[in-house]
Design a protein around this motif. Structure first.
Motif: not given
Lengths: 143, 422
Positions: B33-35, B77-79, B83-89
């Protein structure tokens, strides 16, 4: 020898007066008339030439008016003084002019006297007696 | 190289970042959420910056704002990638985005520091507002000053116009005066010449006219003398009349001559006692002792030409005696002060002069009685007036305050006014 007087006067009545005055005073003078300076000068020059009449000029007293046609009294006296034969002539001025200018100019040319023409009754008597006495008492230079 | 790239993107053995939070939903969603919010915010800010730069063409360092926009965008974009790497490594992709963000961030940081001195120099809005205020008040002041200047200019212009006009008037006046002076000079010259003409005419005429007259007088006298007793009574009386007229004309010419000579000769100037001159003239004219002279008060000392004064009083006293109608008479002399003149009044007790003749008697050859009854040339008072004209004085006639007779007032320039005029 009687004195000769050459009267240079353009006014006929003044000439008459002079003659009358001398006659009345009994002056023994011979008066010759000239009506202006030029005529008088010619007359004198003809008398001063050689000849028996030259003595006449020497024994002549000149009486001249001032205001005259052709040659006035002052010019006439100047011409007389310039002529060696006449230079020592005895000249009286007899004029109505009472101006200092005329009187002084006349005496500067060594006139014997400046006589004023007067209109009073004694004028004629005075002139007559003056020339009567003068002719009897004065010795002229070349007499 | 390609191997390295392939290796770095190899996701084998890598775990999503959510694993680090042990998939605890509170932590995962808090980060995610924050990201997400940061990403949204960081996407909105560059848009705003872009709009600002586009809208404000005058803005300085617009390119700096573009780098800021790029830097913030990349941060966003970094944030998003966080967010994206939370689910995809996909940590390689995350590293690439971070790298790009790092490069742009450093570039921005460097640029910011480099333009910092210039940014210090930029006026702040307050400054701008203040200076605007100052400018406004300055403008106000200037306006006031300009108004004052305009007023002054107007005043100056007006006074300039006045000055020009009065200059013009002055110039006209000067021209006029010059013209008047020229005319006056011409007139004076003309007058002088005609005066000289008149004088020389009078002199010549009186002098030349006397010669024939004297001739006539002489001839009359000689005729009378020569005829003696032959002149009858009738002829004698006619001769007598002729002689009288000759003498009269002689006198007139003599007086005309005297008149014409007045002012021709420079006479000696001196101080004199008028009383002495008056007594001398009176004694000479009062040979028959019929008259009395009365001088009640002292007369002031005068200066000028004594002969001129003598001529004046002799003529006036002579008239008083000649025209007196009584057996005896009295002449009274006194002085008063008339402005710049000493007035010497000679009053007689004779018949007087009627008012209408009091000016006429000063003209040439004017007599009030026939010359047969009172002998005279009619020149006496003309001579008096002319002598006084030349001496700077005046003469006038009045009646007497008490009793009969005439008063002749001789106004002689007072000594002190002569001195101040000299």
């Amino acid at each position: 020898m009687t004195m000769n007087i050459l009267l240079v006067e353009d006014d006929e009545v003044d000439r008459m007066l002079f003659h009358r005055a001398l006659k009345k005073a009994g002056a023994k003078c011979t008066v010759v008339d000239a009506t202006d300076g030029a005529e008088a000068l010619e007359l004198l020059q003809s008398l001063t030439g050689s000849g028996e009449r030259s003595g006449q000029a020497r024994n002549t007293v000149i009486v001249t008016d001032i205001n005259m046609p052709r040659m006035n009294g002052h010019e006439f006296v100047a011409a007389v003084r310039e002529n060696p034969d006449l230079a020592n002539a005895v000249v009286f001025v007899y004029s109505t002019s009472a101006t200092d200018e005329d009187r002084q100019l006349a005496y500067s040319q060594h006139v014997a006297g400046y006589l004023l023409k007067r209109g009073d009754d004694d004028a004629l008597k005075d002139i007559g007696s003056l020339f009567d006495v003068y002719s009897r008492t004065v010795e002229l230079p070349d007499a | 190289m390609i191997d390295t790239l392939t290796t770095i993107f190899d996701r084998a053995g890598l775990m999503p970042h959510g694993v680090c939070f042990a998939w605890r939903p509170d932590l995962v969603f808090a980060h995610a959420g924050a990201d997400l919010m940061i990403t949204v915010a960081y996407l909105v800010i560059p848009i705003a910056l872009y709009k600002l730069v586009r809208a404000r063409a005058d803005i300085q360092f617009g390119w700096v704002l573009y780098t800021f926009a790029a830097f913030i965008l990349l941060c966003g974009l970094t944030h998003a990638v966080n967010m994206y790497v939370l689910w995809e490594p996909n940590y390689a992709f995350q590293a690439l985005v971070k790298l790009a963000t790092a490069i742009v961030s450093i570039a921005t940081a460097v640029l910011v520091w480099r333009i910092l001195p210039t940014l210090y120099g930029l006026p702040s809005l307050t400054d701008a507002l203040n200076s605007n205020d100052r400018l406004a008040s300055e403008i106000e002041e200037r306006k006031i000053a300009e108004n004052q200047l305009a007023d002054r200019t107007n005043q100056l212009q007006a006074s300039n116009e006045d000055l020009t006009e009065s200059n013009h008037r002055l110039a006209l006046e000067i021209d006029e005066r010059k013209a008047v002076q020229l005319r006056l000079a011409a007139m004076t010259q003309e007058l002088q010449r005609s005066n000289e003409d008149l004088e020389s005419f009078a002199y010549t005429a009186s002098h030349d006219l006397r010669a024939p007259l004297r001739g006539i007088g002489n001839l009359i006298g000689w005729i009378r003398e020569d005829l003696g007793d032959k002149v009858d009574e009738d002829a004698e009386s006619k001769f007598s009349l002729m002689t009288d007229r000759v003498q009269r004309m002689e006198r007139m010419l003599e007086d005309l001559l005297q008149y014409s000579r007045i002012g021709r000769t420079d006479l000696q100037e001196a101080e004199f006692q008028p009383e002495q001159k008056i007594r001398e003239a009176f004694d000479l004219l009062n040979a028959e002792q019929r008259f009395e002279l009365e001088i009640p008060g002292p007369l002031p000392t005068l200066s000028g030409t004594p002969i001129a004064f003598q001529q004046v009083v002799a003529n006036v006293i002579g008239n008083a005696i000649k025209h007196h109608d009584g057996e005896t008479g009295r002449i009274r002399v006194y002085s008063t002060r008339q402005d710049a003149f000493v007035r010497i009044t000679i009053a007689d007790d004779g018949p007087g002069i009627p008012e209408q003749y009091r000016e006429r008697v000063f003209a040439l050859f004017q007599t009030l009685k026939s010359r047969d009854s009172v002998e005279g040339s009619g020149m006496g008072l003309a001579i008096v007036r002319r002598v006084l004209d030349v001496a700077g004085g005046k003469v006038s006639i009045t009646g007497n305050d008490h009793g009969r007779g005439a008063s002749v007032h001789i106004d002689w320039p007072a000594p002190e006014t002569q001195a101040s005029a000299a």
